[in-house]
Design an enzyme around this catalytic site. Sequence first.
Site, PDB file in Angstrom:
ATOM      1  N   ASP A 122      36.247  46.963  43.716  1.00  0.00           N
ATOM      2  CA  ASP A 122      35.076  46.587  42.911  1.00  0.00           C
ATOM      3  C   ASP A 122      35.458  45.346  42.109  1.00  0.00           C
ATOM      4  O   ASP A 122      36.294  45.420  41.202  1.00  0.00           O
ATOM      5  CB  ASP A 122      34.740  47.771  41.988  1.00  0.00           C
ATOM      6  CG  ASP A 122      33.494  47.529  41.146  1.00  0.00           C
ATOM      7  OD1 ASP A 122      33.116  46.359  40.962  1.00  0.00           O
ATOM      8  OD2 ASP A 122      32.922  48.529  40.667  1.00  0.00           O
ATOM      9  N   HIS A 123      34.849  44.231  42.457  1.00  0.00           N
ATOM     10  CA  HIS A 123      35.246  42.961  41.826  1.00  0.00           C
ATOM     11  C   HIS A 123      34.824  42.882  40.366  1.00  0.00           C
ATOM     12  O   HIS A 123      35.202  41.950  39.655  1.00  0.00           O
ATOM     13  CB  HIS A 123      34.658  41.791  42.623  1.00  0.00           C
ATOM     14  CG  HIS A 123      35.495  40.538  42.528  1.00  0.00           C
ATOM     15  ND1 HIS A 123      36.411  40.312  41.526  1.00  0.00           N
ATOM     16  CD2 HIS A 123      35.562  39.451  43.327  1.00  0.00           C
ATOM     17  CE1 HIS A 123      36.982  39.140  41.695  1.00  0.00           C
ATOM     18  NE2 HIS A 123      36.492  38.589  42.788  1.00  0.00           N
TER      19      HIS A 123
END
Length: 442
Positions: free
Chosen positions: A414-415
């Site tokens: 999850d950036h």
Amino acid sequence: MSKEIIKVPDIGGAEGVEVVEICVAVGDTVEKEESLVVLESDKASMEVPSPMAGKVIAITISDGDSLSEGDVILELETAAEAAPEPVAEEPVEETVEEPVAAPEPEPVTAAAPAKVETPKAVEAPTPVIAEPAKVTPTEKPSSGGHIYAGPAVRRLAREMGVELDQVKGSGPKNRISKDDLKAYVKTALTEKPASGSAGIPAIPEVDFSKFGEITVEPLTKIHKMTAHNMQRNWLNIPHVTQFDDADITNLEDFRQSLKAEAEKRGVKITPLPFLLKACAAALRDNPKFNASLSADGESMVYKHFINIGVAVDTPAGLVVPVIKDVDRKSIWDLAAETVELATRAKDRQLKPVEMQGGCFTISSLGGIGGQGFTPIVNAPEVAILGVSKLATKPVWDGNEFMPRKMLPLSLSYDHRAINGGDAGRFFTYLTAVLGDIRRLAL
Ligand code: CAO
């Protein structure tokens, strides 16, 4: 023929009132009392009606302009030089439907006659602050597609983010009422989006039987839940996937050397328990991967325990049992527990609590095949490791190519929670441990 300059009328002393809509265009013919412009202060919307019939020959304002009493709005060409008639014989009904905002200035009835300065400069009648029940244009304006709605309705539409041209009006000349607006919003909220997510174009439904024989099988509950979760995670999480190969030649030699002992213990030993142990060490070393974003997106929740989910492919669908406290268990324990949980997953014997509390997930397709894939993060976790099929590849050791057993790994994250640098460090640590598992003892 004469030219009349139409100005902002008495608006109760309000200054800097914003132009939110210009209802006419140059060349339009307007009737007396037809809306020319909608103004909005912080407290109220005001529709400025035309004091007379005529043709618009110039507009001196633009959307977003700030106006005060006496500012010129537009120029009208009228048939005669006669002073404008009062706006209406009977008072405009003040139809404040509900207190959207305290009207300011006071709604003024049309019984107060429109001010007429000179034959050449005309102040528009006092603006209408709520939707005037009786003031409706008597003729369709020449600019086609005009939307008939009072200021209260327009204001409400703006507050709700509704484009009025999407709403069907039920009044005369398709005038839109608040009820029309509410009905539109209600329908929009209750309508089931065809593709499951508002704003995303639906996938067209195709009758496949037109092209050949088909069978239709209902989805299992697990399949439906997985589909729902996958779509939710895919749409909510800005995914990035990084790839690397771990040289597990030495690990494989060691694993093979354990086969006899594993048989005696009644345990099957695959690369998976080593991966679990190596990931636990990498999670400990890279706490951002052992965390979740808080629901409001304002903080990170770091976990001081290491529970890892293992994706299990079952006939009923994908199930992810969670192995608790991986860092505190031995490779033998992990091997036994993985087999036990995977067996019970396939037999649909897992309890809900055994699928909860995960910090990270491993999805291993190594026993099945493939060179790489991009797994979807299992939210609220922030990362997942995809494991593909081990392959012997030529690797340059500085002098010559050597056959090495390379394990393809893909790390999706999850950036919002993890940056590329974090993922690079996690991968470097993980591949180093898998390359030499003596590091687990460090
Ligand atoms: N490369 C090469 N061989 C591998 C391997 C790899 N990365 N990983 C496992 N293998 C081998 C094993 O050693 C075993 O070989 P032997 O039978 O000769 O010992 C064989 O492949 C089968 O292993 P397995 O699949 O039974 O056991 P596992 O511990 O590797 O995996 C489990 C267990 C439950 C993870 C697995 O059975 C499974 O369900 N995998 C699918 C997960 C999945 O669907 N993920 C996708 C999720 S997104 O759609």
